[in-house]
Design a protein around this motif. Structure first.
Motif, PDB file in Angstrom:
ATOM      1  N   PRO A  15      -4.604  15.949  37.411  1.00  0.00           N
ATOM      2  CA  PRO A  15      -5.105  17.076  36.617  1.00  0.00           C
ATOM      3  C   PRO A  15      -6.432  16.768  35.934  1.00  0.00           C
ATOM      4  O   PRO A  15      -7.320  17.629  35.875  1.00  0.00           O
ATOM      5  CB  PRO A  15      -3.979  17.304  35.602  1.00  0.00           C
ATOM      6  CG  PRO A  15      -2.745  16.830  36.306  1.00  0.00           C
ATOM      7  CD  PRO A  15      -3.197  15.636  37.103  1.00  0.00           C
ATOM      8  N   GLY A  16      -6.585  15.537  35.443  1.00  0.00           N
ATOM      9  CA  GLY A  16      -7.835  15.185  34.784  1.00  0.00           C
ATOM     10  C   GLY A  16      -9.023  15.219  35.721  1.00  0.00           C
ATOM     11  O   GLY A  16     -10.120  15.652  35.344  1.00  0.00           O
ATOM     12  N   ALA A  17      -8.816  14.777  36.961  1.00  0.00           N
ATOM     13  CA  ALA A  17      -9.903  14.791  37.944  1.00  0.00           C
ATOM     14  C   ALA A  17     -10.309  16.219  38.278  1.00  0.00           C
ATOM     15  O   ALA A  17     -11.506  16.526  38.396  1.00  0.00           O
ATOM     16  CB  ALA A  17      -9.477  14.045  39.205  1.00  0.00           C
ATOM     17  N   VAL A  18      -9.333  17.099  38.443  1.00  0.00           N
ATOM     18  CA  VAL A  18      -9.634  18.498  38.743  1.00  0.00           C
ATOM     19  C   VAL A  18     -10.334  19.158  37.564  1.00  0.00           C
ATOM     20  O   VAL A  18     -11.331  19.874  37.728  1.00  0.00           O
ATOM     21  CB  VAL A  18      -8.349  19.261  39.111  1.00  0.00           C
ATOM     22  CG1 VAL A  18      -8.638  20.749  39.296  1.00  0.00           C
ATOM     23  CG2 VAL A  18      -7.727  18.679  40.378  1.00  0.00           C
ATOM     24  N   ALA A  19      -9.830  18.906  36.357  1.00  0.00           N
ATOM     25  CA  ALA A  19     -10.438  19.507  35.167  1.00  0.00           C
ATOM     26  C   ALA A  19     -11.883  19.064  35.014  1.00  0.00           C
ATOM     27  O   ALA A  19     -12.761  19.876  34.671  1.00  0.00           O
ATOM     28  CB  ALA A  19      -9.627  19.128  33.930  1.00  0.00           C
TER      29      ALA A  19
ATOM     30  N   LEU B  18      -2.871  17.017  51.320  1.00  0.00           N
ATOM     31  CA  LEU B  18      -3.467  18.275  50.884  1.00  0.00           C
ATOM     32  C   LEU B  18      -2.482  19.127  50.084  1.00  0.00           C
ATOM     33  O   LEU B  18      -2.856  19.766  49.094  1.00  0.00           O
ATOM     34  CB  LEU B  18      -3.974  19.061  52.093  1.00  0.00           C
ATOM     35  CG  LEU B  18      -5.189  18.470  52.811  1.00  0.00           C
ATOM     36  CD1 LEU B  18      -5.454  19.211  54.114  1.00  0.00           C
ATOM     37  CD2 LEU B  18      -6.423  18.521  51.922  1.00  0.00           C
ATOM     38  N   THR B  19      -1.226  19.138  50.484  1.00  0.00           N
ATOM     39  CA  THR B  19      -0.216  19.910  49.761  1.00  0.00           C
ATOM     40  C   THR B  19      -0.027  19.363  48.352  1.00  0.00           C
ATOM     41  O   THR B  19       0.061  20.124  47.376  1.00  0.00           O
ATOM     42  CB  THR B  19       1.119  19.893  50.522  1.00  0.00           C
ATOM     43  OG1 THR B  19       0.940  20.499  51.799  1.00  0.00           O
ATOM     44  CG2 THR B  19       2.195  20.648  49.759  1.00  0.00           C
ATOM     45  N   ASP B  20       0.035  18.046  48.230  1.00  0.00           N
ATOM     46  CA  ASP B  20       0.162  17.441  46.908  1.00  0.00           C
ATOM     47  C   ASP B  20      -1.047  17.768  46.034  1.00  0.00           C
ATOM     48  O   ASP B  20      -0.913  18.065  44.845  1.00  0.00           O
ATOM     49  CB  ASP B  20       0.319  15.922  47.035  1.00  0.00           C
ATOM     50  CG  ASP B  20       1.638  15.515  47.657  1.00  0.00           C
ATOM     51  OD1 ASP B  20       2.564  16.356  47.703  1.00  0.00           O
ATOM     52  OD2 ASP B  20       1.757  14.352  48.099  1.00  0.00           O
ATOM     53  N   ALA B  21      -2.238  17.716  46.632  1.00  0.00           N
ATOM     54  CA  ALA B  21      -3.448  18.046  45.885  1.00  0.00           C
ATOM     55  C   ALA B  21      -3.442  19.510  45.455  1.00  0.00           C
ATOM     56  O   ALA B  21      -3.867  19.845  44.338  1.00  0.00           O
ATOM     57  CB  ALA B  21      -4.679  17.742  46.731  1.00  0.00           C
ATOM     58  N   ALA B  22      -2.953  20.388  46.322  1.00  0.00           N
ATOM     59  CA  ALA B  22      -2.928  21.818  46.008  1.00  0.00           C
ATOM     60  C   ALA B  22      -2.033  22.100  44.802  1.00  0.00           C
ATOM     61  O   ALA B  22      -2.347  22.973  43.980  1.00  0.00           O
ATOM     62  CB  ALA B  22      -2.451  22.617  47.214  1.00  0.00           C
ATOM     63  N   ARG B  23      -0.939  21.377  44.687  1.00  0.00           N
ATOM     64  CA  ARG B  23      -0.067  21.558  43.520  1.00  0.00           C
ATOM     65  C   ARG B  23      -0.814  21.229  42.234  1.00  0.00           C
ATOM     66  O   ARG B  23      -0.662  21.908  41.211  1.00  0.00           O
ATOM     67  CB  ARG B  23       1.175  20.675  43.649  1.00  0.00           C
ATOM     68  CG  ARG B  23       2.130  21.062  44.766  1.00  0.00           C
ATOM     69  CD  ARG B  23       3.459  20.338  44.612  1.00  0.00           C
ATOM     70  NE  ARG B  23       4.309  20.529  45.770  1.00  0.00           N
ATOM     71  CZ  ARG B  23       4.439  19.647  46.759  1.00  0.00           C
ATOM     72  NH1 ARG B  23       3.780  18.492  46.706  1.00  0.00           N
ATOM     73  NH2 ARG B  23       5.218  19.895  47.788  1.00  0.00           N
ATOM     74  N   VAL B  24      -1.622  20.186  42.292  1.00  0.00           N
ATOM     75  CA  VAL B  24      -2.372  19.780  41.098  1.00  0.00           C
ATOM     76  C   VAL B  24      -3.430  20.827  40.750  1.00  0.00           C
ATOM     77  O   VAL B  24      -3.589  21.205  39.584  1.00  0.00           O
ATOM     78  CB  VAL B  24      -3.024  18.400  41.322  1.00  0.00           C
ATOM     79  CG1 VAL B  24      -3.897  18.013  40.135  1.00  0.00           C
ATOM     80  CG2 VAL B  24      -1.954  17.340  41.546  1.00  0.00           C
ATOM     81  N   VAL B  25      -4.142  21.311  41.755  1.00  0.00           N
ATOM     82  CA  VAL B  25      -5.169  22.324  41.504  1.00  0.00           C
ATOM     83  C   VAL B  25      -4.532  23.599  40.962  1.00  0.00           C
ATOM     84  O   VAL B  25      -5.019  24.199  39.991  1.00  0.00           O
ATOM     85  CB  VAL B  25      -5.971  22.619  42.779  1.00  0.00           C
ATOM     86  CG1 VAL B  25      -7.006  23.717  42.515  1.00  0.00           C
ATOM     87  CG2 VAL B  25      -6.658  21.361  43.284  1.00  0.00           C
TER      88      VAL B  25
ATOM     89  N   GLY C 155      -1.731  23.895  39.335  1.00  0.00           N
ATOM     90  CA  GLY C 155      -1.288  23.657  37.968  1.00  0.00           C
ATOM     91  C   GLY C 155      -2.440  23.676  36.977  1.00  0.00           C
ATOM     92  O   GLY C 155      -2.297  24.172  35.853  1.00  0.00           O
ATOM     93  N   GLN C 156      -3.591  23.146  37.383  1.00  0.00           N
ATOM     94  CA  GLN C 156      -4.739  23.088  36.488  1.00  0.00           C
ATOM     95  C   GLN C 156      -5.377  24.457  36.297  1.00  0.00           C
ATOM     96  O   GLN C 156      -5.797  24.817  35.193  1.00  0.00           O
ATOM     97  CB  GLN C 156      -5.775  22.096  37.038  1.00  0.00           C
ATOM     98  CG  GLN C 156      -6.929  21.812  36.098  1.00  0.00           C
ATOM     99  CD  GLN C 156      -6.473  21.170  34.804  1.00  0.00           C
ATOM    100  OE1 GLN C 156      -5.556  20.360  34.786  1.00  0.00           O
ATOM    101  NE2 GLN C 156      -7.112  21.545  33.700  1.00  0.00           N
ATOM    102  N   LEU C 157      -5.455  25.252  37.372  1.00  0.00           N
ATOM    103  CA  LEU C 157      -6.083  26.572  37.292  1.00  0.00           C
ATOM    104  C   LEU C 157      -5.117  27.663  36.841  1.00  0.00           C
ATOM    105  O   LEU C 157      -5.547  28.747  36.454  1.00  0.00           O
ATOM    106  CB  LEU C 157      -6.671  26.950  38.653  1.00  0.00           C
ATOM    107  CG  LEU C 157      -7.789  26.042  39.189  1.00  0.00           C
ATOM    108  CD1 LEU C 157      -8.266  26.545  40.541  1.00  0.00           C
ATOM    109  CD2 LEU C 157      -8.948  25.953  38.218  1.00  0.00           C
ATOM    110  N   GLY C 158      -3.823  27.378  36.926  1.00  0.00           N
ATOM    111  CA  GLY C 158      -2.837  28.369  36.513  1.00  0.00           C
ATOM    112  C   GLY C 158      -2.681  29.502  37.498  1.00  0.00           C
ATOM    113  O   GLY C 158      -2.246  30.601  37.129  1.00  0.00           O
ATOM    114  N   ALA C 159      -3.034  29.266  38.751  1.00  0.00           N
ATOM    115  CA  ALA C 159      -2.921  30.325  39.768  1.00  0.00           C
ATOM    116  C   ALA C 159      -2.752  29.692  41.136  1.00  0.00           C
ATOM    117  O   ALA C 159      -3.309  28.629  41.411  1.00  0.00           O
ATOM    118  CB  ALA C 159      -4.169  31.211  39.761  1.00  0.00           C
ATOM    119  N   GLU C 160      -1.988  30.373  41.990  1.00  0.00           N
ATOM    120  CA  GLU C 160      -1.861  29.945  43.371  1.00  0.00           C
ATOM    121  C   GLU C 160      -3.176  30.215  44.106  1.00  0.00           C
ATOM    122  O   GLU C 160      -3.987  31.043  43.666  1.00  0.00           O
ATOM    123  CB  GLU C 160      -0.728  30.718  44.056  1.00  0.00           C
ATOM    124  CG  GLU C 160       0.654  30.442  43.493  1.00  0.00           C
ATOM    125  CD  GLU C 160       1.146  29.036  43.832  1.00  0.00           C
ATOM    126  OE1 GLU C 160       0.678  28.461  44.856  1.00  0.00           O
ATOM    127  OE2 GLU C 160       1.989  28.520  43.088  1.00  0.00           O
TER     128      GLU C 160
END
Length: 223
Positions: free
Chosen positions: A15-19, A131-138, A140-145
């Protein structure tokens, strides 16, 4: 899907990396001055990186950040690409594996970075798991699918078709998925999260227009 992949190296997104990536365009601007940029790089715990991807950064989260500007800090027009995986796909035309020795070594160089891991041989399924694991993090960080999910278009990247996922903020497109390697190798495939201005391409094409979506993604992730 089990298309073969010679090797895979990756470091999970956090999450920190995405943020950090998403907020880069809006942080206080740092001018295109080497001393100012060096100071910001040190403050963030980043380092300059020139062996994994030419003229890029290694972030404090251990990923490689590529950009098309000298200072991506507070630069809304910057195109930034956070690389968290490197794939050496099988070339069906390279029956003698003439590239194997040096391309294996390049993927090993990624895998040997702190916090990175890898597998040899690997598979498209393993890449999709990353990629699926990364998508969950993104998500969660953006609050949207993701707004759109599609297979990578033929010719956009080397190797098997993998999943692209698209999110949009008010100003930027976020695209998670495979991307062409623009140096220094030319054959490997990045797994990356890109953050690029929405005006790189017109609005998203209507649902069902897969060709239009492929062009829209290419305009945002290829540099």
């Amino acid at each position: 899907m089990s298309a073969p992949v010679h090797a895979l190296a990756h470091r999970p997104l956090t999450p920190g990396a995405v943020a950090e990536l998403v907020t880069l365009p809006a942080v206080p601007p740092v001018p295109d001055d080497s001393d100012a940029v060096d100071a910001e790089v040190r403050l963030r715990g980043w380092v300059w990186e020139d062996s994994l991807v030419c003229e890029s950064y290694r972030t404090a989260h251990g990923h490689v950040l590529c950009t098309d500007v000298f200072s991506p800090f507070g630069s809304p027009e910057a195109r930034t690409f956070l690389v968290f995986g490197e794939v050496y796909p099988v070339d069906p035309h390279d029956e003698d594996m003439a590239n194997a020795s040096w391309l294996y070594g390049l993927v090993d160089r990624w895998r040997e970075q702190p916090g990175w891991s890898g597998s040899r041989p690997s598979s498209a399924d393993a890449c999709e798991t990353v990629l699926t694991d990364a998508a969950r993090v993104v998500t969660g960080q953006l609050g949207a699918e993701p707004e759109r999910t599609t297979r990578s278009a033929e010719g956009l990247v080397t190797g098997p078709a993998l999943t692209h996922r698209v999110w949009r903020t008010a100003t930027h497109a976020l695209v998670l998925g495979p991307a062409p390697d623009n140096g220094p190798y030319g054959y490997l495939t990045h797994l990356q999260l890109s953050c690029t201005p929405l005006d790189c391409a017109p609005d998203l094409p209507p649902a069902g227009d897969e060709d239009g979506l492929a062009e829209w993604i290419a305009a945002h992730i290829d540099w």
